[in-house]
Design a protein around this motif. Structure first.
Motif, short mmCIF file in Angstrom:
data_model
loop_
_atom_site.label_atom_id
_atom_site.label_comp_id
_atom_site.label_asym_id
_atom_site.label_seq_id
_atom_site.Cartn_x
_atom_site.Cartn_y
_atom_site.Cartn_z
N PRO A 12 0.80 -1.23 0.00
CA PRO A 12 0.00 0.00 0.00
C PRO A 12 0.84 1.29 0.00
CG PRO A 12 -0.92 -1.60 1.54
CD PRO A 12 0.35 -2.19 1.03
N PHE A 31 9.46 -1.05 -7.86
CA PHE A 31 9.89 -2.44 -7.81
C PHE A 31 9.19 -3.19 -6.68
CE2 PHE A 31 13.37 0.30 -9.20
CZ PHE A 31 13.54 -0.19 -10.49
N VAL A 36 2.35 -8.43 -1.65
CA VAL A 36 2.84 -9.76 -1.27
C VAL A 36 2.74 -10.03 0.23
CG1 VAL A 36 5.30 -9.14 -1.03
CG2 VAL A 36 4.66 -11.45 -1.71
N SER A 37 2.91 -9.00 1.06
CA SER A 37 2.81 -9.23 2.51
C SER A 37 1.43 -9.76 2.86
CB SER A 37 3.07 -7.94 3.31
OG SER A 37 4.39 -7.53 3.14
N TRP A 38 0.43 -9.22 2.15
CA TRP A 38 -0.97 -9.61 2.43
C TRP A 38 -1.28 -10.97 1.81
CZ3 TRP A 38 -4.00 -6.26 5.37
CH2 TRP A 38 -3.42 -5.01 5.62
N MET A 42 0.22 -13.40 5.54
CA MET A 42 -0.90 -13.28 6.49
C MET A 42 -1.82 -14.47 6.22
SD MET A 42 -1.71 -9.23 6.44
CE MET A 42 -0.38 -8.05 6.23
N LEU A 48 -9.67 -7.87 8.19
CA LEU A 48 -8.88 -6.70 8.59
C LEU A 48 -9.41 -6.11 9.89
CD1 LEU A 48 -7.83 -7.02 5.68
CD2 LEU A 48 -7.65 -4.54 5.58
N LYS A 49 -8.47 -5.60 10.68
CA LYS A 49 -8.85 -4.97 11.94
C LYS A 49 -9.32 -3.54 11.66
CE LYS A 49 -6.91 -4.16 16.54
NZ LYS A 49 -5.67 -4.10 17.31
N VAL A 110 15.10 -5.31 -5.62
CA VAL A 110 16.28 -4.45 -5.59
C VAL A 110 17.30 -5.16 -4.71
CG1 VAL A 110 17.19 -2.23 -4.83
CG2 VAL A 110 14.95 -2.36 -5.95
N ALA A 146 10.01 1.57 0.67
CA ALA A 146 8.65 1.27 1.14
C ALA A 146 8.53 -0.25 1.26
CB ALA A 146 7.62 1.84 0.17
N LEU A 149 6.85 -4.67 5.85
CA LEU A 149 7.11 -5.70 6.86
C LEU A 149 8.25 -6.62 6.43
CD1 LEU A 149 3.37 -6.79 7.34
CD2 LEU A 149 4.57 -4.98 8.54
N TYR A 332 6.75 -7.19 14.54
CA TYR A 332 7.81 -6.76 13.62
C TYR A 332 8.64 -5.67 14.31
CZ TYR A 332 4.97 -9.25 10.28
OH TYR A 332 4.28 -10.25 9.64
C1 LIG Z 1 -1.36 -9.90 10.43
C2 LIG Z 1 -1.41 -8.44 10.07
C3 LIG Z 1 -2.63 -7.81 9.95
C4 LIG Z 1 -2.69 -6.45 9.59
N1 LIG Z 1 -3.91 -5.84 9.50
C5 LIG Z 1 -3.97 -4.55 9.16
C6 LIG Z 1 -5.24 -3.89 9.03
O1 LIG Z 1 -6.29 -4.46 9.26
N2 LIG Z 1 -5.24 -2.58 8.64
C7 LIG Z 1 -4.09 -1.87 8.39
O2 LIG Z 1 -4.17 -0.69 8.05
N3 LIG Z 1 -2.88 -2.46 8.53
C8 LIG Z 1 -2.80 -3.76 8.91
N4 LIG Z 1 -1.58 -4.37 9.03
C9 LIG Z 1 -0.37 -3.58 8.77
C10 LIG Z 1 -0.08 -3.62 7.27
O3 LIG Z 1 0.54 -4.81 6.94
C11 LIG Z 1 0.74 -2.49 6.85
O4 LIG Z 1 0.06 -1.29 7.17
C12 LIG Z 1 0.97 -2.44 5.33
O5 LIG Z 1 1.08 -3.71 4.70
C13 LIG Z 1 2.23 -1.74 5.09
O6 LIG Z 1 2.34 -1.55 3.71
P1 LIG Z 1 3.73 -1.31 3.03
O7 LIG Z 1 3.45 -0.90 1.65
O8 LIG Z 1 4.55 -0.39 3.87
O9 LIG Z 1 4.49 -2.72 3.09
P2 LIG Z 1 4.12 -4.19 2.65
O10 LIG Z 1 2.65 -4.35 2.43
O11 LIG Z 1 4.78 -5.08 3.64
O12 LIG Z 1 4.84 -4.35 1.21
C14 LIG Z 1 6.24 -4.45 1.10
C15 LIG Z 1 6.61 -4.42 -0.36
O13 LIG Z 1 8.03 -4.28 -0.44
C16 LIG Z 1 8.51 -5.14 -1.46
N5 LIG Z 1 9.94 -5.38 -1.22
C17 LIG Z 1 10.54 -5.72 -0.06
N6 LIG Z 1 11.88 -5.80 -0.24
C18 LIG Z 1 12.11 -5.50 -1.54
C19 LIG Z 1 13.28 -5.39 -2.35
N7 LIG Z 1 14.50 -5.62 -1.87
N8 LIG Z 1 13.13 -5.07 -3.66
C20 LIG Z 1 11.92 -4.82 -4.19
N9 LIG Z 1 10.78 -4.88 -3.47
C21 LIG Z 1 10.87 -5.22 -2.17
C22 LIG Z 1 7.61 -6.36 -1.39
O14 LIG Z 1 7.65 -7.11 -2.61
C23 LIG Z 1 6.26 -5.67 -1.17
O15 LIG Z 1 5.73 -5.30 -2.40
C24 LIG Z 1 -1.49 -5.72 9.38
C25 LIG Z 1 -0.26 -6.37 9.51
C26 LIG Z 1 -0.22 -7.72 9.85
C27 LIG Z 1 1.13 -8.38 9.99
#
Ligand SMILES: Cc1cc2nc3c(=O)[nH]c(=O)nc-3n(C[C@H](O)[C@H](O)[C@H](O)COP(=O)(O)OP(=O)(O)OC[C@H]3O[C@@H](n4cnc5c(N)ncnc54)[C@H](O)[C@@H]3O)c2cc1C
Length: 407
Positions: A12, A31, A36-38, A42, A48-49, A110, A146, A149, A332
């Motif tokens: 996101p 990139f 993928v984390s979702w 999970m 979702l909370k 990356v 970005a 997790l 985390y």
């Molecule tokens: C069990 C659980 C439930 C959750 N429920 C909620 C909820 O209900 N509501 C809410 O708002 N939040 C919730 N969260 C938190 C939520 O996960 C984060 O808010 C959100 O996913 C963060 O988004 P992000 O884009 O920062 O990272 P992520 O969603 O973790 O995405 C990381 C991205 O980085 C990429 N990446 C990583 N390393 C590299 C690299 N070296 N090169 C290229 N790409 C890379 C991955 O491919 C991925 O695309 C929850 C978390 C967990 C663990």
């Protein structure tokens, strides 16, 4: 200079930041593996909370909210605070957002990021050199990290004894992020460590899949659940996380957060909104999973690959608990050292506080042109950065700062 900005991450935060940068006419290369984390880290069947209002991925133009997605997909609108979002819907929303606003996403990793250096004495830096898993090398004017997790799952040291090679779903101890399908625990004895939403929902889903589950928590009465929306006090301001002055300030006014004392900032990031189960989880959890409250876990061993936790009870006695498998629902921790794609030189140059990057205005780190958003930005901009709704504050500010900077 027409070098692109590199956005590392397609969750996101990465998608939202990229959409804002593109809208300002800034060339971007994005990139990662979308959502993928979702999708992989999970549990299937998770809900979702966060409420629908708190689950929009922020976009620079209208028409990209969760409700817009529901309309486009022809599914019932999720709008009310007691409408619960299935993870599958949220993943589909993220994919839809990506296809519409970040279509040029590159599904590669990356591998490394390094400074490209300066042209000469007194001259400005000329960006960053990135290496991709495809083998390509290229230069970016700025880098937005970005990565969310990824790589930051935390296993407390007291559990590490039973997982000397790290947590693993096929070993005695795993981390909650390593499971997608909990049906493999059907008929098994499972211990889940932790009292946050991830631990409690993992426990509930595992019992529903036929496992016998014991949840091990530290401290008396530490398993709790939120208040349903209709029981929340009416005379407090509404925030995406519920009605409370503190939550309202943290959500809508995160600007001054980074000026608070470091100790308080780190404390709030860990303790605001957690650990606590969602209001709707109570009925699925209570009476189904056993709760064992302990003063602390002393250590974990795995004789014959079967995990045994040695715990101190509240009355000072030592007790042993065993199961077929232990899942650590222990969250985390941000640690720059775990972001192994950042070169050692960049890591040395970065100003950090307890392993987290110290960010200034516009989410820029102490290295000009290197930005962090999402979870790694929480120690500077507050707990709202742990959640999807943090994109609303972060993405436009980061994009405007980058557009205005002389990079
Ligand atoms: C069990 C659980 C439930 C959750 N429920 C909620 C909820 O209900 N509501 C809410 O708002 N939040 C919730 N969260 C938190 C939520 O996960 C984060 O808010 C959100 O996913 C963060 O988004 P992000 O884009 O920062 O990272 P992520 O969603 O973790 O995405 C990381 C991205 O980085 C990429 N990446 C990583 N390393 C590299 C690299 N070296 N090169 C290229 N790409 C890379 C991955 O491919 C991925 O695309 C929850 C978390 C967990 C663990």
């Amino acid at each position: 200079m027409h070098l692109p900005v590199a956005v590392i991450g397609a969750g996101p935060f990465g998608l939202s930041t990229a959409a804002h940068l593109r809208a300002l006419g800034i060339p971007v290369r994005v990139f990662g593996d979308p959502m993928v984390s979702w999708r992989d880290h999970m549990p299937a069947g998770m809900l979702l909370k966060s409420t629908p209002a708190a689950t929009n991925i922020d976009a620079p133009q209208r028409g990209h909210t969760l409700v817009d997605f529901c309309d486009a997909a022809g599914i019932p609108r999720l709008v009310k605070d007691d409408d619960i979002i299935p993870i599958e819907t949220f993943i589909a929303y993220g994919d839809w957002f990506q296809q519409r606003l970040v279509p040029e996403l590159e599904r590669v990793r990356v591998v490394s990021v390094d400074r490209r250096g300066s042209v000469g004495p007194g001259s400005a830096s000329v960006g960053f050199e990135l290496k991709l898993s495809s083998g390509e090398l290229f230069t970016a004017r700025a880098v937005v990290v970005a990565t969310g997790l990824s790589g930051l799952a935390h296993l407390p040291p007291e559990l590490a004894g039973a997982a000397p090679d790290g947590p693993s779903p096929v070993g005695p101890v795993s981390h909650a992020s390593q499971h997608h399908d909990l049906s493999r625990f059907s008929g098994k004895d499972l211990m889940v460590v932790g009292a946050g939403q991830s631990a409690l929902e993992t426990a509930a889903l595992a019992t529903e899949a036929g496992a016998r589950v014991r949840v091990v928590v530290r401290g008396r009465g530490s398993v709790g659940f939120g208040t349903p929306p209709w029981e929340q006090p009416r005379f407090r301001p509404q925030s995406p996380f519920g009605r409370a002055w503190s939550l309202w300030a943290l959500c809508y006014y995160p600007h001054p957060y980074r000026y608070l004392p470091a100790q308080l900032r780190h404390y709030l990031v860990r303790h605001v909104l957690g650990p606590l189960g969602a209001w709707w989880l109570r009925d699925r959890f209570e009476g189904k999973a056993e709760i064992t409250e302990v003063a602390r876990i002393i250590r974990a061993d795995a004789p014959d690959r079967r995990p045994v936790l040695t715990v101190r009870t509240d009355d000072g006695r030592t007790r042993q608990l065993s199961a077929d498998h232990v899942i650590a629902g222990t969250g985390y921790r941000v640690d720059i050292a775990a972001m192994d794609f950042l070169s050692p030189e960049l890591c040395t140059e970065l100003a950090v506080s307890r392993g987290t990057p110290k960010l200034g205005a516009g989410y820029c780190s102490s290295v000009p042109g290197l930005y962090f958003t999402g979870l790694p930005a929480a120690a500077s901009y507050g707990p709202v950065m742990r959640f999807v709704c943090g994109t609303q504050f972060a993405s436009p500010r980061l994009a405007r700062h980058l557009a205005a900077s002389d990079l």
